[in-house]
Design a protein around this motif. Structure first.
Motif, PDB file in Angstrom:
ATOM      1  N   PRO A 161      69.878  40.570  44.716  1.00  0.00           N
ATOM      2  CA  PRO A 161      69.798  39.379  45.564  1.00  0.00           C
ATOM      3  C   PRO A 161      68.511  39.161  46.065  1.00  0.00           C
ATOM      4  O   PRO A 161      67.751  38.371  46.093  1.00  0.00           O
ATOM      5  CB  PRO A 161      70.891  39.463  46.652  1.00  0.00           C
ATOM      6  N   ALA A 162      67.822  40.438  46.755  1.00  0.00           N
ATOM      7  CA  ALA A 162      66.597  40.209  47.165  1.00  0.00           C
ATOM      8  C   ALA A 162      65.262  40.050  46.126  1.00  0.00           C
ATOM      9  O   ALA A 162      64.480  39.215  46.167  1.00  0.00           O
ATOM     10  CB  ALA A 162      66.268  41.587  47.850  1.00  0.00           C
ATOM     11  N   LEU A 163      65.791  40.672  44.827  1.00  0.00           N
ATOM     12  CA  LEU A 163      64.933  40.617  43.749  1.00  0.00           C
ATOM     13  C   LEU A 163      64.954  39.183  43.281  1.00  0.00           C
ATOM     14  O   LEU A 163      63.748  38.378  42.853  1.00  0.00           O
ATOM     15  CB  LEU A 163      65.315  41.499  42.747  1.00  0.00           C
ATOM     16  N   ASN A 164      66.196  38.626  43.435  1.00  0.00           N
ATOM     17  CA  ASN A 164      66.162  37.212  42.933  1.00  0.00           C
ATOM     18  C   ASN A 164      65.469  36.248  43.928  1.00  0.00           C
ATOM     19  O   ASN A 164      65.041  35.113  43.538  1.00  0.00           O
ATOM     20  CB  ASN A 164      67.742  36.815  42.477  1.00  0.00           C
ATOM     21  N   THR A 165      65.612  36.586  45.024  1.00  0.00           N
ATOM     22  CA  THR A 165      64.975  35.701  45.823  1.00  0.00           C
ATOM     23  C   THR A 165      63.323  35.673  45.758  1.00  0.00           C
ATOM     24  O   THR A 165      62.546  34.505  45.736  1.00  0.00           O
ATOM     25  CB  THR A 165      65.254  36.254  47.348  1.00  0.00           C
ATOM     26  N   LEU A 166      62.861  36.673  45.532  1.00  0.00           N
ATOM     27  CA  LEU A 166      61.395  36.999  44.994  1.00  0.00           C
ATOM     28  C   LEU A 166      61.141  36.145  43.809  1.00  0.00           C
ATOM     29  O   LEU A 166      59.949  35.574  43.742  1.00  0.00           O
ATOM     30  CB  LEU A 166      61.018  38.436  45.016  1.00  0.00           C
ATOM     31  N   LEU A 167      61.833  36.444  42.710  1.00  0.00           N
ATOM     32  CA  LEU A 167      61.778  35.695  41.623  1.00  0.00           C
ATOM     33  C   LEU A 167      61.667  33.945  41.660  1.00  0.00           C
ATOM     34  O   LEU A 167      60.782  33.280  41.241  1.00  0.00           O
ATOM     35  CB  LEU A 167      62.725  35.818  40.367  1.00  0.00           C
ATOM     36  N   LEU A 168      62.786  33.537  42.613  1.00  0.00           N
ATOM     37  CA  LEU A 168      62.588  31.964  42.689  1.00  0.00           C
ATOM     38  C   LEU A 168      61.498  31.646  43.617  1.00  0.00           C
ATOM     39  O   LEU A 168      60.934  30.571  43.476  1.00  0.00           O
ATOM     40  CB  LEU A 168      63.822  31.402  43.247  1.00  0.00           C
ATOM     41  N   LEU A 169      61.045  32.325  44.532  1.00  0.00           N
ATOM     42  CA  LEU A 169      59.973  31.973  45.529  1.00  0.00           C
ATOM     43  C   LEU A 169      58.753  31.806  44.519  1.00  0.00           C
ATOM     44  O   LEU A 169      57.986  31.103  44.623  1.00  0.00           O
ATOM     45  CB  LEU A 169      59.820  32.848  46.451  1.00  0.00           C
ATOM     46  N   THR A 170      58.442  33.170  43.847  1.00  0.00           N
ATOM     47  CA  THR A 170      57.417  33.077  42.940  1.00  0.00           C
ATOM     48  C   THR A 170      57.265  31.736  42.006  1.00  0.00           C
ATOM     49  O   THR A 170      56.241  31.275  41.627  1.00  0.00           O
ATOM     50  CB  THR A 170      57.399  34.208  42.050  1.00  0.00           C
ATOM     51  N   PHE A 195      55.256  28.075  31.652  1.00  0.00           N
ATOM     52  CA  PHE A 195      55.987  29.038  30.921  1.00  0.00           C
ATOM     53  C   PHE A 195      56.214  30.259  31.950  1.00  0.00           C
ATOM     54  O   PHE A 195      57.500  30.743  31.606  1.00  0.00           O
ATOM     55  CB  PHE A 195      55.027  29.697  29.970  1.00  0.00           C
ATOM     56  N   LEU A 196      55.551  30.714  32.815  1.00  0.00           N
ATOM     57  CA  LEU A 196      55.801  31.280  33.838  1.00  0.00           C
ATOM     58  C   LEU A 196      57.349  31.120  34.647  1.00  0.00           C
ATOM     59  O   LEU A 196      57.887  31.936  34.920  1.00  0.00           O
ATOM     60  CB  LEU A 196      54.505  31.868  34.790  1.00  0.00           C
ATOM     61  N   THR A 197      57.045  29.976  35.170  1.00  0.00           N
ATOM     62  CA  THR A 197      58.280  29.171  35.940  1.00  0.00           C
ATOM     63  C   THR A 197      59.441  29.702  34.926  1.00  0.00           C
ATOM     64  O   THR A 197      60.623  29.794  35.590  1.00  0.00           O
ATOM     65  CB  THR A 197      58.172  27.682  36.155  1.00  0.00           C
ATOM     66  N   ILE A 198      59.491  28.972  33.714  1.00  0.00           N
ATOM     67  CA  ILE A 198      60.744  29.248  33.052  1.00  0.00           C
ATOM     68  C   ILE A 198      60.905  30.718  32.755  1.00  0.00           C
ATOM     69  O   ILE A 198      62.071  31.004  32.769  1.00  0.00           O
ATOM     70  CB  ILE A 198      60.429  28.421  31.597  1.00  0.00           C
ATOM     71  N   ALA A 199      60.180  31.669  32.451  1.00  0.00           N
ATOM     72  CA  ALA A 199      60.261  32.837  32.290  1.00  0.00           C
ATOM     73  C   ALA A 199      60.973  33.479  33.549  1.00  0.00           C
ATOM     74  O   ALA A 199      61.970  34.454  33.693  1.00  0.00           O
ATOM     75  CB  ALA A 199      59.076  33.682  31.989  1.00  0.00           C
ATOM     76  N   VAL A 283      67.947  25.859  48.202  1.00  0.00           N
ATOM     77  CA  VAL A 283      69.124  26.189  48.159  1.00  0.00           C
ATOM     78  C   VAL A 283      69.609  27.844  48.254  1.00  0.00           C
ATOM     79  O   VAL A 283      70.360  28.311  48.934  1.00  0.00           O
ATOM     80  CB  VAL A 283      69.981  25.445  47.023  1.00  0.00           C
ATOM     81  N   TRP A 284      68.802  28.548  47.406  1.00  0.00           N
ATOM     82  CA  TRP A 284      69.020  29.712  47.063  1.00  0.00           C
ATOM     83  C   TRP A 284      68.539  30.751  48.463  1.00  0.00           C
ATOM     84  O   TRP A 284      68.927  31.501  49.159  1.00  0.00           O
ATOM     85  CB  TRP A 284      68.351  30.356  46.182  1.00  0.00           C
ATOM     86  N   LEU A 285      67.485  30.072  49.234  1.00  0.00           N
ATOM     87  CA  LEU A 285      67.260  30.810  50.479  1.00  0.00           C
ATOM     88  C   LEU A 285      68.285  30.666  51.266  1.00  0.00           C
ATOM     89  O   LEU A 285      68.688  31.545  52.131  1.00  0.00           O
ATOM     90  CB  LEU A 285      65.860  30.003  51.067  1.00  0.00           C
ATOM     91  N   PHE A 286      69.003  29.807  51.669  1.00  0.00           N
ATOM     92  CA  PHE A 286      70.014  29.399  52.355  1.00  0.00           C
ATOM     93  C   PHE A 286      71.232  30.186  51.939  1.00  0.00           C
ATOM     94  O   PHE A 286      71.842  31.001  52.796  1.00  0.00           O
ATOM     95  CB  PHE A 286      70.649  27.944  52.460  1.00  0.00           C
ATOM     96  N   LEU A 287      71.299  30.489  50.737  1.00  0.00           N
ATOM     97  CA  LEU A 287      72.566  31.072  50.150  1.00  0.00           C
ATOM     98  C   LEU A 287      72.285  32.463  50.350  1.00  0.00           C
ATOM     99  O   LEU A 287      73.214  33.414  50.687  1.00  0.00           O
ATOM    100  CB  LEU A 287      72.625  30.924  48.613  1.00  0.00           C
ATOM    101  N   PHE A 288      71.017  32.808  50.005  1.00  0.00           N
ATOM    102  CA  PHE A 288      70.747  34.537  50.582  1.00  0.00           C
ATOM    103  C   PHE A 288      70.878  34.831  51.701  1.00  0.00           C
ATOM    104  O   PHE A 288      71.292  35.978  52.123  1.00  0.00           O
ATOM    105  CB  PHE A 288      69.342  34.563  50.122  1.00  0.00           C
ATOM    106  N   VAL A 289      70.478  33.998  52.776  1.00  0.00           N
ATOM    107  CA  VAL A 289      70.701  34.377  54.262  1.00  0.00           C
ATOM    108  C   VAL A 289      72.317  34.332  54.592  1.00  0.00           C
ATOM    109  O   VAL A 289      72.876  35.240  55.221  1.00  0.00           O
ATOM    110  CB  VAL A 289      69.895  33.280  55.069  1.00  0.00           C
ATOM    111  N   PHE A 290      72.935  33.348  54.212  1.00  0.00           N
ATOM    112  CA  PHE A 290      74.497  33.051  54.778  1.00  0.00           C
ATOM    113  C   PHE A 290      75.494  33.841  53.826  1.00  0.00           C
ATOM    114  O   PHE A 290      76.549  33.963  54.368  1.00  0.00           O
ATOM    115  CB  PHE A 290      74.536  31.506  54.901  1.00  0.00           C
TER     116      PHE A 290
END
Length: 294
Positions: A161-170, A195-199, A283-290
């Protein structure tokens, strides 16, 4: 949307289309397929596949029609304002969609569980419904463990989950970088950023798929694991569906950028997808927190 030099001052009204009804049928078939899959019915696989295929066909065909209309110069400034308002209201409806699910999580954790524990004036609820209940979240033990087998443990916070948070923020940063490339007419920055966003989005989905594998096989967390399992899969699953749709939209935009469809003055299709992607990030940030952290 990209436009040619020929502009129409009138408000363009497209001809009648079969895409809305086909999209509705596809969504209906997909949801029926998911329900039947949950209940173990054989027809669920076929309904889900047919529905997903119909939705993909609608997205491809509708995108194609809108792009063709744009290149024919049928969209005026008034149409551009309509597109912006339409996308804004669409995202607002998506905010309400997730607000309902976060509301269900809030109700379960902050209202229903304290009532079952007998807090406040709910002592009778605790005594008659579940006298052995102890207030805790996540709820790993259900009233009938034989019927609803609880998970072995809660899903970890600081792994995938933390890795996914970093991925989406990036990915939020890379799509903004690509947008600036479009404004500056820097084609390389635009295409590389997209391309980086899609990856990053596809990597997020891969990590989430592996997390689901761990949830089922390591933590024994399923939709039948009680309120914790149902809220977990409901929120993360719908978010994953939105990331999938957003990734498809980004791929379409990348192909259009490669073909040179957009200019710094006319590129609302790019902006609309960027708005949607930023919404998915928030939405993911809220999801990660709660869901994972608290």
């Amino acid at each position: 949307m990209a436009q040619t030099s020929t502009q129409h001052e009138h408000y363009y009204v497209p001809a009648q289309s079969h895409w809305p009804i086909l999209g509705s049928l596809g969504l209906g078939a997909t949801m029926l397929g998911i329900v039947n899959l949950i209940h173990g019915h054989w027809i669920g696989h076929y309904l889900f596949f047919i529905g997903a295929l119909a939705i993909a066909s609608v997205m491809f065909g509708w995108f194609r029609d809108v792009i063709r209309e744009s290149h024919q110069g049928l969209y005026s400034k008034q149409m551009d304002r309509s597109f912006r308002w339409g996308m804004a209201w669409f995202i607002f409806s998506e905010v309400m969609f997730f607000a309902a699910f976060f509301g269900a999580l809030f109700y379960a954790r902050n209202l229903a569980l304290p009532w079952l524990a007998g807090e406040g004036a709910k002592a009778a609820t605790h005594t008659y419904l579940w006298p052995e209940f102890k207030l805790a979240w996540p709820l790993l033990q259900n009233p009938d463990p034989k019927l609803f087998v609880g998970p072995h443990d809660a899903m970890p916070t600081w792994g995938l989950p933390a890795l996914n948070t970093l991925l989406l923020l990036t990915s939020g940063a890379t799509i903004t970088w690509a947008h600036w490339g479009l404004y500056k007419k820097n084609r390389t920055q635009l295409i590389v950023g997209l391309f980086l966003t899609i990856a990053l989005g596809l990597t997020f989905l891969s990590c989430q798929a592996y997390e689901y594998y761990e949830a089922y096989h390591v933590y024994k967390l399923t939709m039948a694991s009680g309120i914790y399992g149902s809220t977990f899969f409901m929120l993360t699953g719908f978010h994953g569906a939105h990331v999938t749709i957003g990734s498809i939209m980004l791929i379409v935009i990348l192909l259009r950028c490669i073909k040179g469809h957009f200019t710094p003055e006319h590129h609302f299709a790019f902006e609309a997808v960027a708005w949607y992607w930023h919404f998915v990030d928030v939405v993911w940030l809220f999801l990660f927190v709660f869901v994972y952290w608290f």
